[in-house]
Design an enzyme around this catalytic site. Structure first.
Site, PDB file in Angstrom:
ATOM      1  CG  ASP A  35      24.385 -59.188  38.393  1.00  0.00           C
ATOM      2  OD1 ASP A  35      25.427 -59.358  37.738  1.00  0.00           O
ATOM      3  OD2 ASP A  35      23.649 -58.180  38.262  1.00  0.00           O
ATOM      4  CG  ASN A  36      22.636 -54.673  41.388  1.00  0.00           C
ATOM      5  OD1 ASN A  36      23.099 -54.916  40.275  1.00  0.00           O
ATOM      6  ND2 ASN A  36      22.803 -53.504  41.988  1.00  0.00           N
ATOM      7  CG  ASP A  60      23.582 -53.054  45.819  1.00  0.00           C
ATOM      8  OD1 ASP A  60      24.819 -53.048  45.947  1.00  0.00           O
ATOM      9  OD2 ASP A  60      22.935 -52.085  45.386  1.00  0.00           O
ATOM     10  CE1 TYR A 147      33.778 -49.100  35.589  1.00  0.00           C
ATOM     11  CE2 TYR A 147      35.582 -48.108  34.353  1.00  0.00           C
ATOM     12  CZ  TYR A 147      34.835 -49.217  34.708  1.00  0.00           C
ATOM     13  OH  TYR A 147      35.163 -50.440  34.179  1.00  0.00           O
ATOM     14  CE  LYS A 151      35.672 -51.195  38.018  1.00  0.00           C
ATOM     15  NZ  LYS A 151      35.440 -52.627  38.270  1.00  0.00           N
ATOM     16  NE  ARG A 188      30.062 -52.245  27.888  1.00  0.00           N
ATOM     17  CZ  ARG A 188      30.351 -53.237  28.709  1.00  0.00           C
ATOM     18  NH1 ARG A 188      31.600 -53.453  29.076  1.00  0.00           N
ATOM     19  NH2 ARG A 188      29.400 -54.033  29.173  1.00  0.00           N
TER      20      ARG A 188
HETATM   21  P1  NAD Z   1      28.482 -55.370  32.872  1.00  0.00           P
HETATM   22  O1  NAD Z   1      27.847 -54.064  33.181  1.00  0.00           O
HETATM   23  O2  NAD Z   1      27.944 -56.174  31.747  1.00  0.00           O
HETATM   24  O3  NAD Z   1      28.473 -56.304  34.166  1.00  0.00           O
HETATM   25  C1  NAD Z   1      28.519 -55.824  35.469  1.00  0.00           C
HETATM   26  C2  NAD Z   1      27.555 -56.644  36.315  1.00  0.00           C
HETATM   27  O4  NAD Z   1      27.606 -56.179  37.684  1.00  0.00           O
HETATM   28  C3  NAD Z   1      26.099 -56.484  35.860  1.00  0.00           C
HETATM   29  O5  NAD Z   1      25.481 -57.745  35.759  1.00  0.00           O
HETATM   30  C4  NAD Z   1      25.461 -55.656  36.978  1.00  0.00           C
HETATM   31  O6  NAD Z   1      24.075 -55.912  37.120  1.00  0.00           O
HETATM   32  C5  NAD Z   1      26.288 -56.069  38.177  1.00  0.00           C
HETATM   33  N1  NAD Z   1      26.314 -55.071  39.246  1.00  0.00           N
HETATM   34  C6  NAD Z   1      26.576 -53.740  39.136  1.00  0.00           C
HETATM   35  N2  NAD Z   1      26.514 -53.148  40.340  1.00  0.00           N
HETATM   36  C7  NAD Z   1      26.228 -54.126  41.232  1.00  0.00           C
HETATM   37  C8  NAD Z   1      26.017 -54.140  42.633  1.00  0.00           C
HETATM   38  N3  NAD Z   1      26.101 -53.002  43.367  1.00  0.00           N
HETATM   39  N4  NAD Z   1      25.719 -55.312  43.237  1.00  0.00           N
HETATM   40  C9  NAD Z   1      25.619 -56.450  42.514  1.00  0.00           C
HETATM   41  N5  NAD Z   1      25.799 -56.498  41.172  1.00  0.00           N
HETATM   42  C10 NAD Z   1      26.093 -55.349  40.556  1.00  0.00           C
HETATM   43  O7  NAD Z   1      30.032 -55.086  32.660  1.00  0.00           O
HETATM   44  P2  NAD Z   1      31.201 -56.052  32.148  1.00  0.00           P
HETATM   45  O8  NAD Z   1      31.700 -55.526  30.861  1.00  0.00           O
HETATM   46  O9  NAD Z   1      30.798 -57.466  32.253  1.00  0.00           O
HETATM   47  O10 NAD Z   1      32.326 -55.730  33.239  1.00  0.00           O
HETATM   48  C11 NAD Z   1      32.558 -56.597  34.339  1.00  0.00           C
HETATM   49  C12 NAD Z   1      33.659 -56.017  35.212  1.00  0.00           C
HETATM   50  O11 NAD Z   1      34.856 -55.855  34.453  1.00  0.00           O
HETATM   51  C13 NAD Z   1      33.314 -54.641  35.781  1.00  0.00           C
HETATM   52  O12 NAD Z   1      33.787 -54.561  37.110  1.00  0.00           O
HETATM   53  C14 NAD Z   1      34.067 -53.693  34.894  1.00  0.00           C
HETATM   54  O13 NAD Z   1      34.401 -52.505  35.560  1.00  0.00           O
HETATM   55  C15 NAD Z   1      35.306 -54.515  34.529  1.00  0.00           C
HETATM   56  N6  NAD Z   1      35.864 -54.061  33.241  1.00  0.00           N
HETATM   57  C16 NAD Z   1      35.211 -54.353  32.073  1.00  0.00           C
HETATM   58  C17 NAD Z   1      35.730 -53.891  30.863  1.00  0.00           C
HETATM   59  C18 NAD Z   1      35.077 -54.184  29.542  1.00  0.00           C
HETATM   60  O14 NAD Z   1      35.554 -53.699  28.508  1.00  0.00           O
HETATM   61  N7  NAD Z   1      34.041 -54.986  29.456  1.00  0.00           N
HETATM   62  C19 NAD Z   1      36.900 -53.109  30.859  1.00  0.00           C
HETATM   63  C20 NAD Z   1      37.502 -52.819  32.084  1.00  0.00           C
HETATM   64  C21 NAD Z   1      36.985 -53.316  33.267  1.00  0.00           C
HETATM   65  N1  UDP Z   2      32.231 -44.278  20.949  1.00  0.00           N
HETATM   66  C1  UDP Z   2      31.735 -43.824  19.737  1.00  0.00           C
HETATM   67  N2  UDP Z   2      30.428 -44.077  19.427  1.00  0.00           N
HETATM   68  C2  UDP Z   2      29.593 -44.776  20.256  1.00  0.00           C
HETATM   69  C3  UDP Z   2      30.117 -45.244  21.480  1.00  0.00           C
HETATM   70  C4  UDP Z   2      31.437 -44.966  21.800  1.00  0.00           C
HETATM   71  O1  UDP Z   2      32.458 -43.201  18.947  1.00  0.00           O
HETATM   72  O2  UDP Z   2      28.415 -44.984  19.908  1.00  0.00           O
HETATM   73  C5  UDP Z   2      33.653 -44.012  21.262  1.00  0.00           C
HETATM   74  C6  UDP Z   2      33.859 -43.395  22.651  1.00  0.00           C
HETATM   75  O3  UDP Z   2      33.743 -41.991  22.594  1.00  0.00           O
HETATM   76  C7  UDP Z   2      35.277 -43.865  22.964  1.00  0.00           C
HETATM   77  C8  UDP Z   2      35.366 -45.238  22.287  1.00  0.00           C
HETATM   78  O4  UDP Z   2      34.318 -45.254  21.309  1.00  0.00           O
HETATM   79  O5  UDP Z   2      36.222 -43.006  22.374  1.00  0.00           O
HETATM   80  C9  UDP Z   2      35.173 -46.395  23.264  1.00  0.00           C
HETATM   81  O6  UDP Z   2      33.978 -46.147  23.987  1.00  0.00           O
HETATM   82  P1  UDP Z   2      33.353 -47.184  25.025  1.00  0.00           P
HETATM   83  O7  UDP Z   2      32.241 -46.457  25.710  1.00  0.00           O
HETATM   84  O8  UDP Z   2      33.020 -48.459  24.362  1.00  0.00           O
HETATM   85  O9  UDP Z   2      34.555 -47.501  26.025  1.00  0.00           O
HETATM   86  P2  UDP Z   2      35.599 -46.621  26.888  1.00  0.00           P
HETATM   87  O10 UDP Z   2      35.477 -45.170  26.512  1.00  0.00           O
HETATM   88  O11 UDP Z   2      35.218 -46.867  28.296  1.00  0.00           O
HETATM   89  O12 UDP Z   2      36.925 -47.155  26.493  1.00  0.00           O
END
Ligand code: NAD
Ligand code: UDP
Length: 311
Positions: A35-36, A60, A147, A151, A188
């Site tokens: 992780d970075n 990274d 993003y 992805k 979030r």
């Molecule tokens: P998060 O931001 O908490 O975790 C991501 C981690 O990746 C962090 O610790 C960050 O420091 C590390 N990171 C970012 N860029 C990096 C790099 N270039 N090199 C090394 N480390 C790096 O997010 P999360 O919610 O834990 O999500 C984890 C994964 O799941 C992500 O790939 C995200 O896109 C995917 N995902 C999460 C959700 C969700 O709702 N949480 C939904 C869809 C997809």
């Molecule tokens: N959202 C909101 N208030 C906040 C943060 C998010 O109303 O303080 C809304 C945002 O506009 C979206 C939904 O909640 O419609 C989910 O947002 P989030 O950023 O958690 O995830 P994503 O949009 O990536 O699903």
């Protein structure tokens, strides 16, 4: 004595990654976390650092990495719109260069690789609920594109590495996931609303609050990821992982206010550009292929998350 499987978790100091590292250690894996700390936190992995079955490398993923591993979970990438839009070029670099580097590593070691993809590949979906064969409705030049398109490119790379080099890939499309160890200030919706409710502040709803999301508790998500990694090589995904219960953002706010016991009011502010109107996974494929579905309902998951943020 059989050798412990060595599992690399990129993004392991992030929210889902930190839970996944703990689950894999519990399953008897030797875990290497990379992780970075761009959106993760050292405190998420601090308690694991003394274990001899856990290694941490601050790195990274945009720079190549040489390791000997059996499995790779590629989670490195900020997931919150606020975080990933702060440095959009670094976000797309992580999704493309990071993915190439991890696929090259998997190819060199013969490792299986699971990519943490996202429901964002469906963009603002015109098909509801979203099935894996829907190609999505993504704005390629908007602020979310670093993003979403990042992805989507990462998924393309996975399937091209499989076609060209035979790399064993697994693609999970993760829908909104929440729980303890989300960063309080990462923007979030669940941590934002819980912290506002705990402070008795107004809850800031973006847009009209009628947009929908489906919220999966993190332990269910981690279980889905582990099940997908364990599937035979012919199972590549993409597979939707998420909780198939849809909630409006306004209903989420009211539920959090009720569970916290807060007297917060709701305020409306403009919706972010390209904010998807609706989001709901069709998880038929995950049910059939992984025998997986979420067990933790929203009230139970929110209660655990609220308890975490109270501390
Ligand atoms: P998060 O931001 O908490 O975790 C991501 C981690 O990746 C962090 O610790 C960050 O420091 C590390 N990171 C970012 N860029 C990096 C790099 N270039 N090199 C090394 N480390 C790096 O997010 P999360 O919610 O834990 O999500 C984890 C994964 O799941 C992500 O790939 C995200 O896109 C995917 N995902 C999460 C959700 C969700 O709702 N949480 C939904 C869809 C997809
Ligand atoms: N959202 C909101 N208030 C906040 C943060 C998010 O109303 O303080 C809304 C945002 O506009 C979206 C939904 O909640 O419609 C989910 O947002 P989030 O950023 O958690 O995830 P994503 O949009 O990536 O699903």
């Amino acid at each position: 004595m059989t050798r412990r499987l060595r599992t690399l978790v990129t993004g392991g100091a992030g929210f889902i990654g930190a839970h996944l590292c703990r689950r894999l250690l519990g399953d008897g894996r030797h875990v290497i976390c990379v992780d970075n700390f761009s959106s993760g936190a050292r405190r998420h992995i601090e308690p694991l650092l003394e274990r001899d079955d856990f290694d941490f490398i601050e790195h990274d993923v945009c720079t190549p990495l040489t390791l000997d591993v059996d499995e790779i979970y590629n989670l490195a990438c900020p997931a919150s719109p606020v975080q990933y839009q702060k440095e959009p070029v670094q976000t797309i670099r992580t999704n493309v260069l990071g993915m190439i580097n991890m696929l090259d590593l998997a190819h060199r070691c013969g490792a299986k690789i699971l990519q943490a993809s996202t429901s964002e590949v469906y963009g603002d979906p015109l098909v509801h609920p979203q099935t894996e064969d829907y190609w999505g409705n993504v704005n390629p030049i908007g602020p979310r594109a670093c993003y979403d398109e990042g992805k989507r490119s990462a998924e393309t790379l996975c399937f091209d590495y499989r076609r060209q080099f035979g790399v064993r890939i697994k693609v999970a499309r993760i829908f909104n996931t929440y729980g303890p160890m989300m960063r309080p200030n990462d923007g979030r919706v669940v941590p934002a609303f819980i912290l506002q409710a705990l402070a008795g502040e107004d809850i800031t709803i973006f847009g009209d609050g009628r947009q929908t999301r489906a919220f999966c508790f993190v332990s269910d998500m981690v279980d889905g990821l582990v099940r997908l990694m364990a599937t035979p090589d012919e199972v590549t995904g993409p597979i939707n992982l998420g909780n198939p219960v849809e909630h409006t953002i306004e209903a989420l706010a009211r539920r959090i206010i009720g569970l916290v016991g807060s007297d917060s009011n709701l305020t409306l502010s403009p919706a972010p550009v390209d904010d998807p109107r609706q989001r709901l996974p069709d998880i038929s494929r995950a049910r059939a292929v992984l025998s997986w579905s979420p067990h933790v309902d929203l009230d139970a998951g929110l209660a655990q998350t609220i308890a975490y943020f109270r501390e």
